[in-house]
Design a protein around this motif. Structure first.
Motif, PDB file in Angstrom:
ATOM      1  N   LEU A 165       0.854  -1.202   0.000  1.00 22.76           N
ATOM      2  CA  LEU A 165       0.000   0.000   0.000  1.00 22.76           C
ATOM      3  C   LEU A 165       0.882   1.242   0.000  1.00 22.76           C
ATOM      4  CD1 LEU A 165      -2.809  -0.946   2.542  1.00 22.76           C
ATOM      5  CD2 LEU A 165      -3.003  -0.813   0.049  1.00 22.76           C
ATOM      6  N   GLY A 166       0.410   2.262  -0.695  1.00 24.15           N
ATOM      7  CA  GLY A 166       1.211   3.481  -0.829  1.00 24.15           C
ATOM      8  C   GLY A 166       1.780   3.580  -2.231  1.00 24.15           C
ATOM      9  N   VAL A 167       2.258   2.422  -2.745  1.00 28.25           N
ATOM     10  CA  VAL A 167       2.750   2.398  -4.132  1.00 28.25           C
ATOM     11  C   VAL A 167       1.813   1.600  -5.039  1.00 28.25           C
ATOM     12  CG1 VAL A 167       5.185   2.670  -3.556  1.00 28.25           C
ATOM     13  CG2 VAL A 167       4.244   0.382  -3.729  1.00 28.25           C
ATOM     14  N   ARG A 168       0.970   0.790  -4.439  1.00 29.86           N
ATOM     15  CA  ARG A 168       0.112  -0.120  -5.195  1.00 29.86           C
ATOM     16  C   ARG A 168      -1.186   0.582  -5.612  1.00 29.86           C
ATOM     17  NH1 ARG A 168      -3.603  -4.839  -2.536  1.00 29.86           N
ATOM     18  NH2 ARG A 168      -4.198  -5.800  -4.502  1.00 29.86           N
ATOM     19  N   GLU A 169      -1.394   0.724  -6.906  1.00 28.92           N
ATOM     20  CA  GLU A 169      -2.646   1.275  -7.443  1.00 28.92           C
ATOM     21  C   GLU A 169      -3.269   2.328  -6.511  1.00 28.92           C
ATOM     22  OE1 GLU A 169      -4.993  -1.977  -9.723  1.00 28.92           O
ATOM     23  OE2 GLU A 169      -4.030  -3.001  -8.057  1.00 28.92           O
ATOM     24  N   PRO A 170      -2.588   3.451  -6.316  1.00 29.61           N
ATOM     25  CA  PRO A 170      -3.093   4.443  -5.361  1.00 29.61           C
ATOM     26  C   PRO A 170      -4.475   4.991  -5.717  1.00 29.61           C
ATOM     27  CG  PRO A 170      -1.203   5.311  -6.588  1.00 29.61           C
ATOM     28  CD  PRO A 170      -1.297   3.857  -6.899  1.00 29.61           C
ATOM     29  N   GLU A 171      -4.825   4.910  -7.019  1.00 30.86           N
ATOM     30  CA  GLU A 171      -6.158   5.396  -7.419  1.00 30.86           C
ATOM     31  C   GLU A 171      -7.258   4.484  -6.874  1.00 30.86           C
ATOM     32  OE1 GLU A 171      -3.789   4.160  -9.310  1.00 30.86           O
ATOM     33  OE2 GLU A 171      -4.652   2.525 -10.481  1.00 30.86           O
ATOM     34  N   ILE A 172      -6.893   3.257  -6.510  1.00 33.97           N
ATOM     35  CA  ILE A 172      -7.875   2.316  -5.926  1.00 33.97           C
ATOM     36  C   ILE A 172      -7.697   2.225  -4.409  1.00 33.97           C
ATOM     37  CG2 ILE A 172      -8.590  -0.125  -5.795  1.00 33.97           C
ATOM     38  CD1 ILE A 172      -7.834  -0.353  -8.767  1.00 33.97           C
ATOM     39  N   TYR A 173      -6.423   2.079  -3.979  1.00 36.46           N
ATOM     40  CA  TYR A 173      -6.181   1.781  -2.559  1.00 36.46           C
ATOM     41  C   TYR A 173      -5.739   2.995  -1.744  1.00 36.46           C
ATOM     42  CZ  TYR A 173      -6.560  -3.002  -4.208  1.00 36.46           C
ATOM     43  OH  TYR A 173      -7.032  -4.164  -4.770  1.00 36.46           O
ATOM     44  N   GLY A 174      -5.551   4.135  -2.414  1.00 39.24           N
ATOM     45  CA  GLY A 174      -5.145   5.332  -1.692  1.00 39.24           C
ATOM     46  C   GLY A 174      -3.631   5.396  -1.518  1.00 39.24           C
ATOM     47  N   THR A 175      -3.178   6.417  -0.825  1.00 39.09           N
ATOM     48  CA  THR A 175      -1.740   6.679  -0.709  1.00 39.09           C
ATOM     49  C   THR A 175      -1.178   6.303   0.666  1.00 39.09           C
ATOM     50  OG1 THR A 175      -2.260   8.947  -0.117  1.00 39.09           O
ATOM     51  CG2 THR A 175      -1.701   8.537  -2.423  1.00 39.09           C
ATOM     52  N   GLN A 176      -2.053   5.914   1.585  1.00 34.42           N
ATOM     53  CA  GLN A 176      -1.553   5.563   2.922  1.00 34.42           C
ATOM     54  C   GLN A 176      -0.891   4.181   2.886  1.00 34.42           C
ATOM     55  OE1 GLN A 176      -3.391   6.924   6.507  1.00 34.42           O
ATOM     56  NE2 GLN A 176      -5.259   7.418   5.396  1.00 34.42           N
ATOM     57  N   THR A 177       0.180   4.049   3.637  1.00 31.43           N
ATOM     58  CA  THR A 177       0.875   2.763   3.721  1.00 31.43           C
ATOM     59  C   THR A 177       0.202   1.889   4.783  1.00 31.43           C
ATOM     60  OG1 THR A 177       2.372   3.493   5.457  1.00 31.43           O
ATOM     61  CG2 THR A 177       3.046   3.935   3.163  1.00 31.43           C
ATOM     62  N   LEU A 178       0.621   0.618   4.834  1.00 32.06           N
ATOM     63  CA  LEU A 178       0.066  -0.275   5.862  1.00 32.06           C
ATOM     64  C   LEU A 178       0.502   0.176   7.253  1.00 32.06           C
ATOM     65  CD1 LEU A 178      -1.785  -2.745   6.018  1.00 32.06           C
ATOM     66  CD2 LEU A 178       0.269  -4.172   6.147  1.00 32.06           C
ATOM     67  N   VAL A 179       1.688   0.767   7.334  1.00 30.89           N
ATOM     68  CA  VAL A 179       2.149   1.303   8.633  1.00 30.89           C
ATOM     69  C   VAL A 179       1.240   2.463   9.058  1.00 30.89           C
ATOM     70  CG1 VAL A 179       4.054   2.480   9.813  1.00 30.89           C
ATOM     71  CG2 VAL A 179       4.531   0.537   8.324  1.00 30.89           C
ATOM     72  N   ASP A 180       0.838   3.303   8.104  1.00 31.27           N
ATOM     73  CA  ASP A 180      -0.110   4.387   8.426  1.00 31.27           C
ATOM     74  C   ASP A 180      -1.412   3.794   8.981  1.00 31.27           C
ATOM     75  OD1 ASP A 180       1.622   6.355   7.409  1.00 31.27           O
ATOM     76  OD2 ASP A 180       0.732   6.264   5.398  1.00 31.27           O
ATOM     77  N   ILE A 181      -1.886   2.733   8.321  1.00 31.59           N
ATOM     78  CA  ILE A 181      -3.146   2.103   8.763  1.00 31.59           C
ATOM     79  C   ILE A 181      -2.972   1.465  10.143  1.00 31.59           C
ATOM     80  CG2 ILE A 181      -4.824   0.272   8.237  1.00 31.59           C
ATOM     81  CD1 ILE A 181      -4.407   0.914   5.260  1.00 31.59           C
ATOM     82  N   GLU A 182      -1.810   0.849  10.349  1.00 33.41           N
ATOM     83  CA  GLU A 182      -1.544   0.267  11.679  1.00 33.41           C
ATOM     84  C   GLU A 182      -1.571   1.361  12.751  1.00 33.41           C
ATOM     85  OE1 GLU A 182       2.003  -2.118  12.017  1.00 33.41           O
ATOM     86  OE2 GLU A 182       1.728  -2.335  14.196  1.00 33.41           O
ATOM     87  N   ASN A 183      -0.941   2.495  12.460  1.00 28.83           N
ATOM     88  CA  ASN A 183      -0.922   3.595  13.429  1.00 28.83           C
ATOM     89  C   ASN A 183      -2.329   4.115  13.707  1.00 28.83           C
ATOM     90  OD1 ASN A 183       1.835   3.442  13.766  1.00 28.83           O
ATOM     91  ND2 ASN A 183       2.288   4.950  12.177  1.00 28.83           N
ATOM     92  N   LEU A 184      -3.129   4.195  12.652  1.00 25.83           N
ATOM     93  CA  LEU A 184      -4.533   4.611  12.792  1.00 25.83           C
ATOM     94  C   LEU A 184      -5.277   3.639  13.711  1.00 25.83           C
ATOM     95  CD1 LEU A 184      -6.159   6.869  11.210  1.00 25.83           C
ATOM     96  CD2 LEU A 184      -6.966   5.020   9.736  1.00 25.83           C
ATOM     97  N   CYS A 185      -5.058   2.343  13.478  1.00 33.09           N
ATOM     98  CA  CYS A 185      -5.712   1.308  14.293  1.00 33.09           C
ATOM     99  C   CYS A 185      -5.256   1.397  15.750  1.00 33.09           C
ATOM    100  CB  CYS A 185      -5.402  -0.081  13.742  1.00 33.09           C
ATOM    101  SG  CYS A 185      -6.284  -0.474  12.226  1.00 33.09           S
TER     102      CYS A 185
END
Ligand code: DHK
Length: 145
Positions: A15-35
């Protein structure tokens, strides 16, 4: 304090580099921090994991039985293919919340079927990283926790 296991399947480490138009620009670490922030607010203890390997996800789900009050899972592509993850979640027996960043129902036909949905207490899709926060909030409302 409800202990919740958050599992992420293949390619979500990109995440972050993968199809950002579909999955957005946040990385999995960003999502972990959010969680982690949301879990703290709600008083949940969480473990947050990612694997590209179906068997590793199955092992983690098996070990979750009796150790976690619930599972939040974005099985990614395995959502649409994995009878093994379906079976493991059935053995887990506790509440499962299925999360997707995108909405698979509006994408390729091969993403329309989910092996997780029949076992899920809730399905949250198309809300991006906020869907993980919503999934954590779901457990606040579950009396069995
Ligand atoms: C993530 C993936 O990797 C896809 O294989 C799924 C899901 C959708 C998501 O939206 O988070 O089809």
């Amino acid at each position: 304090m409800p202990r919740i296991l958050i599992l992420n399947g293949p390619n979500l480490n990109m995440l972050g580099v993968r199809e950002p138009e579909i999955y957005g620009t946040q990385t999995l670490v960003d999502i972990e921090n959010l969680c982690r922030a949301k879990a703290k607010e709600l008083g949940h203890e969480i473990d947050f994991r990612q694997s590209n390997h179906e068997g590793e996800l199955v092992d983690w789900i098996q070990k979750a039985r009796g150790a976690y009050g619930g599972i939040i899972i974005n099985a990614a592509a395995y959502t649409h293919t994995s009878v093994a993850i379906h079976d493991a979640l059935k053995i887990f027996g506790g509440p499962v919340v299925e999360v997707h960043l995108s909405d698979p129902q509006t994408r390729d036909p091969f993403r329309h079927h989910s092996y997780i949905t029949p076992l899920a207490a809730a399905v949250i899709a198309g809300k991006g990283p906020a869907g993980y926060e919503e999934a954590l909030a779901f457990f606040r409302r579950t009396p069995s926790q």
